[in-house]
Design a protein around this motif. Structure first.
Motif, PDB file in Angstrom:
ATOM      1  N   GLU A 292      11.543  88.053 -16.215  1.00  0.00           N
ATOM      2  CA  GLU A 292      12.392  89.054 -15.571  1.00  0.00           C
ATOM      3  C   GLU A 292      13.129  88.501 -14.345  1.00  0.00           C
ATOM      4  O   GLU A 292      14.192  88.972 -14.001  1.00  0.00           O
ATOM      5  N   ASP A 293      12.516  87.526 -13.654  1.00  0.00           N
ATOM      6  CA  ASP A 293      13.082  87.011 -12.417  1.00  0.00           C
ATOM      7  C   ASP A 293      12.526  85.617 -12.178  1.00  0.00           C
ATOM      8  O   ASP A 293      11.451  85.277 -12.677  1.00  0.00           O
ATOM      9  N   LEU A 294      13.265  84.793 -11.434  1.00  0.00           N
ATOM     10  CA  LEU A 294      12.816  83.458 -11.066  1.00  0.00           C
ATOM     11  C   LEU A 294      12.835  83.336  -9.548  1.00  0.00           C
ATOM     12  O   LEU A 294      13.842  83.642  -8.914  1.00  0.00           O
ATOM     13  N   ARG A 295      11.719  82.909  -8.979  1.00  0.00           N
ATOM     14  CA  ARG A 295      11.625  82.676  -7.538  1.00  0.00           C
ATOM     15  C   ARG A 295      10.785  81.425  -7.311  1.00  0.00           C
ATOM     16  O   ARG A 295       9.878  81.144  -8.065  1.00  0.00           O
ATOM     17  N   ASP A 296      11.088  80.710  -6.220  1.00  0.00           N
ATOM     18  CA  ASP A 296      10.323  79.497  -5.912  1.00  0.00           C
ATOM     19  C   ASP A 296       8.918  79.808  -5.407  1.00  0.00           C
ATOM     20  O   ASP A 296       7.995  79.044  -5.636  1.00  0.00           O
ATOM     21  N   THR A 297       8.779  80.905  -4.693  1.00  0.00           N
ATOM     22  CA  THR A 297       7.461  81.311  -4.196  1.00  0.00           C
ATOM     23  C   THR A 297       7.349  82.830  -4.278  1.00  0.00           C
ATOM     24  O   THR A 297       8.360  83.535  -4.249  1.00  0.00           O
ATOM     25  N   THR A 298       6.110  83.317  -4.379  1.00  0.00           N
ATOM     26  CA  THR A 298       5.873  84.761  -4.373  1.00  0.00           C
ATOM     27  C   THR A 298       4.561  85.049  -3.676  1.00  0.00           C
ATOM     28  O   THR A 298       3.677  84.196  -3.612  1.00  0.00           O
ATOM     29  N   LYS A 299       4.461  86.252  -3.177  1.00  0.00           N
ATOM     30  CA  LYS A 299       3.178  86.736  -2.685  1.00  0.00           C
ATOM     31  C   LYS A 299       2.406  87.274  -3.888  1.00  0.00           C
ATOM     32  O   LYS A 299       2.989  87.587  -4.917  1.00  0.00           O
ATOM     33  N   LYS A 300       1.105  87.384  -3.743  1.00  0.00           N
ATOM     34  CA  LYS A 300       0.262  87.787  -4.865  1.00  0.00           C
ATOM     35  C   LYS A 300       0.712  89.112  -5.486  1.00  0.00           C
ATOM     36  O   LYS A 300       0.785  89.241  -6.708  1.00  0.00           O
ATOM     37  N   ASP A 301       1.045  90.104  -4.657  1.00  0.00           N
ATOM     38  CA  ASP A 301       1.433  91.415  -5.178  1.00  0.00           C
ATOM     39  C   ASP A 301       2.834  91.442  -5.788  1.00  0.00           C
ATOM     40  O   ASP A 301       3.187  92.363  -6.513  1.00  0.00           O
TER      41      ASP A 301
END
Length: 85
Positions: free
Chosen positions: A61-70
């Motif tokens: 659905e989406d691409l990100r280099d980093t994410t928070k757990k939630d």
């Protein structure tokens, strides 16, 4: 984004080294084609991942280099989960 990095960032698989190992053993397909850890993932791709006795089909659905757990679950949606006997 590389497949192994996406799996780690989305927390589908907790460690990038494990994601790389699973991909390189032909247990992951992207849009019905076998994928290696270096295969590029795009929004809209369908991933089929075989874990031991479970197969999960998820849509990117989406691409990100980093994410928070939630936030990690926002990167994909699960289309189907099958248990193999």
């Amino acid at each position: 984004m590389r497949l192994d990095k996406f799996l780690k960032v989305s927390r589908i698989i907790k460690r990038r080294s494990v994601a790389k190992e699973i991909a390189d053993k032909d247990r992951i397909q992207i849009n019905g084609k076998p994928a290696k850890s270096s295969t590029q993932v795009k929004v809209g791709d369908e991933l089929e991942i075989r874990f031991g006795n479970k197969t999960m089909i998820a849509k990117v659905e989406d691409l990100r280099d980093t994410t928070k757990k939630d936030e990690a679950s926002e990167l994909y949606s699960i289309l189907e989960e099958k248990y193999n006997n």
